[in-house]
Design a protein around this motif. Structure first.
Motif, PDB file in Angstrom:
ATOM      1  N   VAL A 180      55.409 -37.260 -15.812  1.00  0.00           N
ATOM      2  CA  VAL A 180      56.182 -37.187 -17.051  1.00  0.00           C
ATOM      3  C   VAL A 180      55.866 -38.407 -17.914  1.00  0.00           C
ATOM      4  N   PHE A 181      55.662 -38.168 -19.197  1.00  0.00           N
ATOM      5  CA  PHE A 181      55.392 -39.233 -20.167  1.00  0.00           C
ATOM      6  C   PHE A 181      56.464 -40.316 -20.072  1.00  0.00           C
ATOM      7  N   GLN A 182      56.018 -41.570 -19.979  1.00  0.00           N
ATOM      8  CA  GLN A 182      56.932 -42.713 -19.857  1.00  0.00           C
ATOM      9  C   GLN A 182      57.079 -43.383 -21.226  1.00  0.00           C
ATOM     10  N   LEU A 183      58.261 -43.277 -21.800  1.00  0.00           N
ATOM     11  CA  LEU A 183      58.507 -43.890 -23.102  1.00  0.00           C
ATOM     12  C   LEU A 183      58.770 -45.379 -22.926  1.00  0.00           C
ATOM     13  N   THR A 184      58.011 -46.202 -23.628  1.00  0.00           N
ATOM     14  CA  THR A 184      58.194 -47.653 -23.591  1.00  0.00           C
ATOM     15  C   THR A 184      58.703 -48.118 -24.950  1.00  0.00           C
ATOM     16  N   GLU A 185      59.080 -49.369 -25.037  1.00  0.00           N
ATOM     17  CA  GLU A 185      59.506 -49.929 -26.324  1.00  0.00           C
ATOM     18  C   GLU A 185      58.396 -49.788 -27.362  1.00  0.00           C
ATOM     19  N   GLU A 186      57.163 -50.009 -26.912  1.00  0.00           N
ATOM     20  CA  GLU A 186      56.021 -49.937 -27.839  1.00  0.00           C
ATOM     21  C   GLU A 186      55.826 -48.522 -28.372  1.00  0.00           C
ATOM     22  N   THR A 187      55.848 -47.514 -27.474  1.00  0.00           N
ATOM     23  CA  THR A 187      55.653 -46.143 -27.942  1.00  0.00           C
ATOM     24  C   THR A 187      56.848 -45.662 -28.756  1.00  0.00           C
ATOM     25  N   ALA A 188      58.055 -46.089 -28.397  1.00  0.00           N
ATOM     26  CA  ALA A 188      59.240 -45.731 -29.188  1.00  0.00           C
ATOM     27  C   ALA A 188      59.115 -46.286 -30.598  1.00  0.00           C
ATOM     28  N   ALA A 189      58.639 -47.526 -30.720  1.00  0.00           N
ATOM     29  CA  ALA A 189      58.457 -48.151 -32.035  1.00  0.00           C
ATOM     30  C   ALA A 189      57.405 -47.398 -32.852  1.00  0.00           C
ATOM     31  N   MET A 190      56.334 -46.962 -32.175  1.00  0.00           N
ATOM     32  CA  MET A 190      55.278 -46.218 -32.873  1.00  0.00           C
ATOM     33  C   MET A 190      55.781 -44.859 -33.361  1.00  0.00           C
ATOM     34  N   ILE A 191      56.568 -44.181 -32.528  1.00  0.00           N
ATOM     35  CA  ILE A 191      57.145 -42.892 -32.925  1.00  0.00           C
ATOM     36  C   ILE A 191      58.055 -43.084 -34.133  1.00  0.00           C
ATOM     37  N   ASN A 192      58.911 -44.115 -34.071  1.00  0.00           N
ATOM     38  CA  ASN A 192      59.839 -44.369 -35.175  1.00  0.00           C
ATOM     39  C   ASN A 192      59.105 -44.737 -36.462  1.00  0.00           C
ATOM     40  N   GLN A 193      58.020 -45.494 -36.337  1.00  0.00           N
ATOM     41  CA  GLN A 193      57.240 -45.867 -37.515  1.00  0.00           C
ATOM     42  C   GLN A 193      56.590 -44.635 -38.150  1.00  0.00           C
ATOM     43  N   ALA A 194      56.027 -43.768 -37.307  1.00  0.00           N
ATOM     44  CA  ALA A 194      55.402 -42.539 -37.814  1.00  0.00           C
ATOM     45  C   ALA A 194      56.438 -41.655 -38.503  1.00  0.00           C
ATOM     46  N   LEU A 195      57.611 -41.557 -37.899  1.00  0.00           N
ATOM     47  CA  LEU A 195      58.685 -40.762 -38.488  1.00  0.00           C
ATOM     48  C   LEU A 195      59.121 -41.340 -39.831  1.00  0.00           C
ATOM     49  N   ALA A 196      59.249 -42.667 -39.913  1.00  0.00           N
ATOM     50  CA  ALA A 196      59.666 -43.321 -41.157  1.00  0.00           C
ATOM     51  C   ALA A 196      58.666 -43.052 -42.282  1.00  0.00           C
ATOM     52  N   VAL A 197      57.378 -43.103 -41.951  1.00  0.00           N
ATOM     53  CA  VAL A 197      56.344 -42.824 -42.955  1.00  0.00           C
ATOM     54  C   VAL A 197      56.486 -41.394 -43.477  1.00  0.00           C
ATOM     55  N   LEU A 198      56.677 -40.445 -42.555  1.00  0.00           N
ATOM     56  CA  LEU A 198      56.822 -39.040 -42.938  1.00  0.00           C
ATOM     57  C   LEU A 198      58.066 -38.827 -43.801  1.00  0.00           C
ATOM     58  N   LEU A 199      59.200 -39.411 -43.375  1.00  0.00           N
ATOM     59  CA  LEU A 199      60.452 -39.219 -44.115  1.00  0.00           C
ATOM     60  C   LEU A 199      60.429 -39.900 -45.478  1.00  0.00           C
ATOM     61  N   CYS A 200      59.860 -41.098 -45.546  1.00  0.00           N
ATOM     62  CA  CYS A 200      59.778 -41.808 -46.840  1.00  0.00           C
ATOM     63  C   CYS A 200      58.888 -41.036 -47.816  1.00  0.00           C
ATOM     64  N   GLY A 201      57.773 -40.528 -47.304  1.00  0.00           N
ATOM     65  CA  GLY A 201      56.889 -39.727 -48.148  1.00  0.00           C
ATOM     66  C   GLY A 201      57.572 -38.453 -48.622  1.00  0.00           C
ATOM     67  N   ALA A 202      58.297 -37.811 -47.712  1.00  0.00           N
ATOM     68  CA  ALA A 202      59.019 -36.586 -48.075  1.00  0.00           C
ATOM     69  C   ALA A 202      60.080 -36.884 -49.130  1.00  0.00           C
ATOM     70  N   TYR A 203      60.790 -38.009 -48.963  1.00  0.00           N
ATOM     71  CA  TYR A 203      61.827 -38.360 -49.934  1.00  0.00           C
ATOM     72  C   TYR A 203      61.217 -38.596 -51.314  1.00  0.00           C
ATOM     73  N   ARG A 204      60.085 -39.266 -51.371  1.00  0.00           N
ATOM     74  CA  ARG A 204      59.399 -39.485 -52.655  1.00  0.00           C
ATOM     75  C   ARG A 204      59.058 -38.150 -53.306  1.00  0.00           C
ATOM     76  N   CYS A 205      58.589 -37.184 -52.499  1.00  0.00           N
ATOM     77  CA  CYS A 205      58.273 -35.846 -53.024  1.00  0.00           C
ATOM     78  C   CYS A 205      59.510 -35.171 -53.595  1.00  0.00           C
ATOM     79  N   VAL A 206      60.633 -35.318 -52.875  1.00  0.00           N
ATOM     80  CA  VAL A 206      61.895 -34.729 -53.339  1.00  0.00           C
ATOM     81  C   VAL A 206      62.265 -35.282 -54.709  1.00  0.00           C
TER      82      VAL A 206
END
Length: 201
Positions: free
Chosen positions: A70-96
């Motif tokens: 099973v994939f082991q979530l670490t602080e580093e991978t959690a931070a990367m997931i959150n950063q990727a999500l923030a980029v997607l959401l910020c871009g989407a908000y700008r489009c809105v």
């Protein structure tokens, strides 16, 4: 309404993925194909096929001797997931904002937040899904099907990331609700930079 009959592989895929997301299978745990065969009373072919799909999606990793872990979530991978999500959401908000769909976003966020407030703290899985659905409103409001698909493809990892935050930090449902209320109020006030800052936070 047309009923879809799931293959054995798809059924195993859904069961194993749900167990990973709800942490019945812990990060780093080895999944034994022989045990899964016994549990479900089937041959190893559909099980191997299901686990292979989960590996491709990143929920499982294979070791040198082809054991599925099973994939082991670490602080580093959690931070990367959150950063990727923030980029997607910020871009989407700008489009809105650029496409004049702020009113639609406000309505979606208001409805999602109202739903979140009805979920009991004991139902953490339901609450996490509600929290992710709140964020999805920003993507939905773009009315861009491709952005929605991009967001949905990462939902499983978001569930793991949110669970990780709840388990490793002094952060709870009240904190999450407060953040979502701040985002909604900033959207209503037209404070674009503040919304972006809150999403990144």
């Amino acid at each position: 309404m047309e009923l879809i009959q799931l293959s054995m592989k798809d059924q195993i895929y859904n069961i194993v993925k749900e167990r990973i997301l709800n942490q019945k299978y812990q990060g780093g745990e080895v999944l034994k194909i022989t045990e899964l065969c016994k549990e479900f009373g089937i041959s190893n072919t559909p099980i191997r096929e299901a686990l292979s799909v989960l590996e491709k999606e990143g929920f499982l990793v294979t070791s040198f001797n082809y054991k599925y872990q099973v994939f082991q979530l670490t602080e580093e991978t959690a931070a990367m997931i959150n950063q990727a999500l923030a980029v997607l959401l910020c871009g989407a908000y700008r489009c809105v904002v650029e496409n004049g769909k702020t009113d639609l976003l406000i309505q979606k966020l208001t409805d999602a937040l109202a739903h979140q407030k009805t979920v009991s703290a004991e139902h953490i899985s339901e609450y996490i899904n509600g929290s992710i659905a709140f964020d999805r409103c920003i993507v939905e409001a773009t009315e861009n099907a491709y952005l929605c698909k991009m967001y949905d493809a990462q939902t499983g990892f978001m569930v793991l990331s949110v669970r990780h935050v709840y388990q490793t930090r002094p952060y709870g449902i009240k904190d999450n609700l407060k953040e979502h209320e701040e985002i909604l109020n900033a959207v209503k006030a037209g404070e674009t930079e503040q919304v972006t800052a809150l999403i990144k936070k």
